[in-house]
Write a protein that holds these residues in place. Structure first.
Motif: not given
Lengths: 121, 364, 332
Positions: C187-204
């Motif tokens: 689910d976590i992988i699917n939620a990030q799709a191709l470019t929507n990495w969680f590293a970008f959405t929450m860099p902190l």
């Protein structure tokens, strides 16, 4: 300056009050007839050096400790006790410093001969 | 509350040789440390009593194997004083230059071992060794040996500097200066390094004098004493340099004193190279038969990389009657117990590293 | 306990998998991947650190010293396994294989590509993370049981460190779970799709998690457990060659696991163009390992009390802040 060992502590205390607050080294020289213990002192603020010499007889080799005046005397006294067989009065640190040598004769005395091996205690 | 006693050394990565520490630890706090020394005791003070004057320098070099040139020099200087040998101007300059180069090499090595003690995985260690080697190559060019030079003779050196030494030395100095600037950035911009050194191993000014520490440790505790300045020898009186003093009294200030001393030494060598007079720096041959000593008792004091070394010699005509060495590392190690009281276990090694011990120097 | 037992355990868990053969082949493939990664990583670590330190690293054995690690493995494994007199023999001997088994088992729980999947527990990230914190405890037992004082200090440090990094990492994990709506890896992988990495959405959160992970893996600057310039070799001081080799293998496997988890949680997992999914995942994992190597080569070791302070004063508040931001912006 040469002084008697009975006056040593008083003289050292005086020197320290004069500003000679830094003890450079305590060492001894064995001149066969007598042993000379030398205290090198320094006044850091005025960069002045001074020394106090105490002559003692090899058969009655002891000096009072000066650790209560100069704390850094600790290791130098222990080294001297070990290397010259000079007893340091009034202090309880019996552990020797370098070689754990308390056999006879003491290594830096002049009657420590060359050639024959000595047993370490 | 249980106090456990751990034995550190004589074989341990951070004791820089064969030092044994018996530490009492309460949890992560060091309650007391007692150094046990003597594993490298070679009895040099006794050995030299049975040797001709010029047979002794090699023994002295092995005392401090990180800065052999300075021990070489202090012994020869003591003998010179006893015999009343005068130095030529050029010899005095070249000795000053060599001593300062040796100081740079020694401090660079310290920088490496210190950061290794702090847990930096050998990076700074390798860099510092690489740069130190450039300096060692200069000394090799002068003396013919990389580490144990035996380069001093009565009244001068074994041989004069080779032609072109100036340019090569200046190039190396420029290189080291650039590097040191980089290392300073590397260490001082890293919060972990700063955290490990700041307010660690505090030794106040009064305590430093009372415990008799010397050299960068003393100057790092805010005491303005440098033999080169306060009791100048050779041409230090003519050269323009500052004594490096920091008054923060912790490991960081010792680090800063040493790094600034590298800088200051580079300046010193540059200046000395510039104003060094022509002439000969070559000393007397080794096999010289020496007439009666002029001064029976001499004392020589020198600022070595590790601190002040004091040699007290009673001279006989052919050999020293008694020679006593006040080793800088010995004086600094004696203060360890006091400095380490109450620190964390990790700090113990930071403090040990900041003292810059060489066990050969401690044990003699 | 041997690896086989764990493979069996994995098979029992993977009830959804299509039978014994599939489970076995999956386990073997992953085991191969682990060995390959550990080997490559061991070589890369030596080479990279050597380059940073102006050295060459291994050059003699094989091309570019590629076979040096093999030579070392042979050397380590062919030596005698000695148990110190003071050690409590059974525990001392048992701990390392247990750690090895656990670390391999945990990697089995991580999906590698859409075709190479272990059992999907639905909350894989949580399970892996909880089980991963058993490792310091096992190291604690191992260190204490060896009867060496340096080892026991290292072991105590290892256990104490848990308090510093566990909570911040968990809080960040919570925000990841909140974003993805699940703790399952898929689910976590699917939620990030191709470019929507969680590293970008929450860099902190990514930074906090990276630091916490460094501590979790006990890599420098948080290697107080080993602290070779202080504690000789920390908890491994009295361990003999084969077990030392095992310990290295365990450490590298943990690294692999940590890098994989980070790649999945923050870098989009196997999602990526052109290359096959598994290549993307391994590439990302290797990039993170590379960062870990660089950190090791360039920084000093922290002190234990400082790490605890860092954990509670910096990491935890930042992690909570990250959680709050995540909730405010993305949950609405």
């Amino acid at each position: 300056m040469k002084i008697d060992r009975e006056d040593l502590l008083g003289k050292m205390g005086e020197k320290k009050k004069e500003g000679f607050s830094y003890l450079v080294k305590i060492t001894a020289v064995d001149y066969d007839k007598h042993i000379e213990v030398i205290y090198f002192l320094r006044d850091m603020a005025r960069s002045k050096d001074d020394s106090i010499e105490v002559e003692i007889a090899p058969s009655d080799a002891w000096v009072p400790t000066v650790t209560q005046i100069y704390r850094s005397a600790d290791w130098y006294e222990r080294e001297m006790a070990e290397m010259f067989g000079i007893e340091i009065k009034n202090r309880n640190a019996r552990r020797l410093l370098l070689e754990k040598w308390n056999g006879k004769p003491s290594p830096l005395r002049k009657n420590f001969g060359w050639g024959e091996p000595y047993e370490r205690e | 509350m249980t106090i456990s006693r751990i034995n550190i050394g004589p074989v341990h990565p951070s004791t820089h040789g064969v030092l044994r520490l018996v530490a009492d630890i309460d949890g992560d706090t060091v309650v007391g440390v007692e150094p046990h020394i003597g594993f490298l005791h070679r009895g040099v003070e006794k050995l030299v009593e049975n040797r001709m004057y010029m047979q002794c320098p090699p023994y002295f070099e092995k005392l401090d194997y990180v800065a052999p040139m300075s021990y070489d020099e202090i012994y020869v200087a003591a003998v010179e004083q006893a015999l009343g040998v005068e130095l030529s101007e050029r010899a005095a300059y070249s000795r000053t230059i060599l001593l300062e180069l040796q100081r740079i090499a020694s401090h660079l090595l310290w920088l490496g071992t210190m950061s290794n003690d702090l847990g930096q995985f050998f990076g700074m260690f390798m860099w510092a060794f690489r740069d130190r080697d450039r300096v060692l190559r200069l000394l090799e060019e002068v003396s013919g040996a990389r580490m144990f030079y035996v380069n001093m003779r009565l009244g001068g050196l074994v041989r004069d500097f080779q032609p072109g030494f100036d340019e090569r030395a200046l190039e190396v100095l420029g290189y080291v200066e650039r590097r040191v600037k980089e290392y300073e950035r590397f260490i001082e911009k890293n919060p972990v390094f700063i955290e490990r050194m700041k307010n660690v191993g505090v030794l106040t000014k009064d305590m430093a004098i009372e415990l008799g520490v010397t050299g960068p440790v003393l100057r790092g505790s805010g005491v303005d004493y440098d033999v080169r300045k306060d009791n100048p020898y050779y041409v230090y009186g003519k050269l323009n340099f500052k004594t490096q003093v920091r008054s923060e009294c912790d490991c960081l200030s010792r680090y800063k004193v040493r790094v600034m001393e590298i800088r200051e030494s580079i300046r010193l060598v540059r200046e000395a190279l510039r104003i060094m007079p022509e002439g000969s720096a070559v000393g007397m041959p080794t096999r010289l038969i020496i007439p009666a000593a002029k001064n029976r008792i001499v004392g020589v004091s020198r600022e070595m990389p590790r601190g002040e070394c004091f040699v007290y010699m009673v001279a006989d005509p052919q050999r020293p009657y008694r020679l006593s060495i006040r080793a800088p590392s010995f004086a600094n190690l004696a203060a360890l117990g006091e400095m380490a009281k109450g620190c964390k276990t990790s700090d113990l090694f930071a403090i040990l590293g900041s003292l810059d011990l060489v066990m050969g120097d401690v044990d003699r | 306990m041997s690896t086989g037992d764990f493979v069996l355990a994995a098979m029992q868990i993977s009830a959804g998998a299509s039978g014994m053969a599939a489970a076995l082949s999956y386990a073997l493939t992953v085991l191969l991947l682990i060995v390959a990664f550990d080997y490559a990583f061991g070589w890369a670590e030596r080479k990279v650190i050597a380059k940073i330190q102006a050295r060459h690293g291994p050059t003699y054995v094989g091309r570019f010293g590629l076979l040096q690690n093999l030579a070392d493995i042979i050397k380590l494994l062919s030596k005698e396994h000695a148990v110190p007199q003071k050690a409590s023999s059974a525990l001392f001997t048992l701990v390392m294989p247990l750690m090895l088994g656990l670390s391999i088992f945990l990697v089995l729980l991580v999906p590698f590509s859409p075709d190479l999947l272990g059992p999907d527990l639905g909350m894989g990230a949580l399970v892996v993370f909880v089980l991963l914190s058993f490792m310091p405890l096992m190291a604690f037992v191992g260190g204490i049981s060896s009867g060496n004082k340096f080892s026991s200090i290292g072991a105590q440090r290892s256990a104490l460190m848990l308090m510093a990094y566990e909570l911040p990492a968990m809080v960040v994990l919570a925000s990841v779970g909140a974003l993805a709506g699940s703790y399952g890896f898929l689910d976590i992988i699917n939620a990030q799709a191709l470019t929507n990495w969680f590293a970008f959405t929450m860099p902190l959160g990514f930074v906090v998690f990276f630091v916490a992970m460094l501590a979790e893996l006990e890599r420098p600057p948080f290697d107080m457990r080993e602290a070779d310039s202080e504690l000789v070799a920390g908890w491994l001081t009295d361990v003999s060659a084969p077990y030392f080799g095992l310990a290295l293998f365990v450490d590298y496997t943990r690294m692999f696991l940590g890098s994989l988890v980070m790649a999945i949680l923050f870098l989009g997992g196997w999602a990526g163009p052109v290359l096959p999914p598994i290549a993307w995942l391994l590439l990302k994992a290797f990039a993170i390992s590379f960062a870990i190597i660089i950190v090791r080569a360039t920084t000093a070791r922290m002190k234990l009390d400082r790490l605890l302070r860092l954990g509670w004063v910096a990491l935890l508040p930042l992690a909570i802040l990250n959680l709050i931001i995540t909730f405010m912006i993305f949950m609405r």
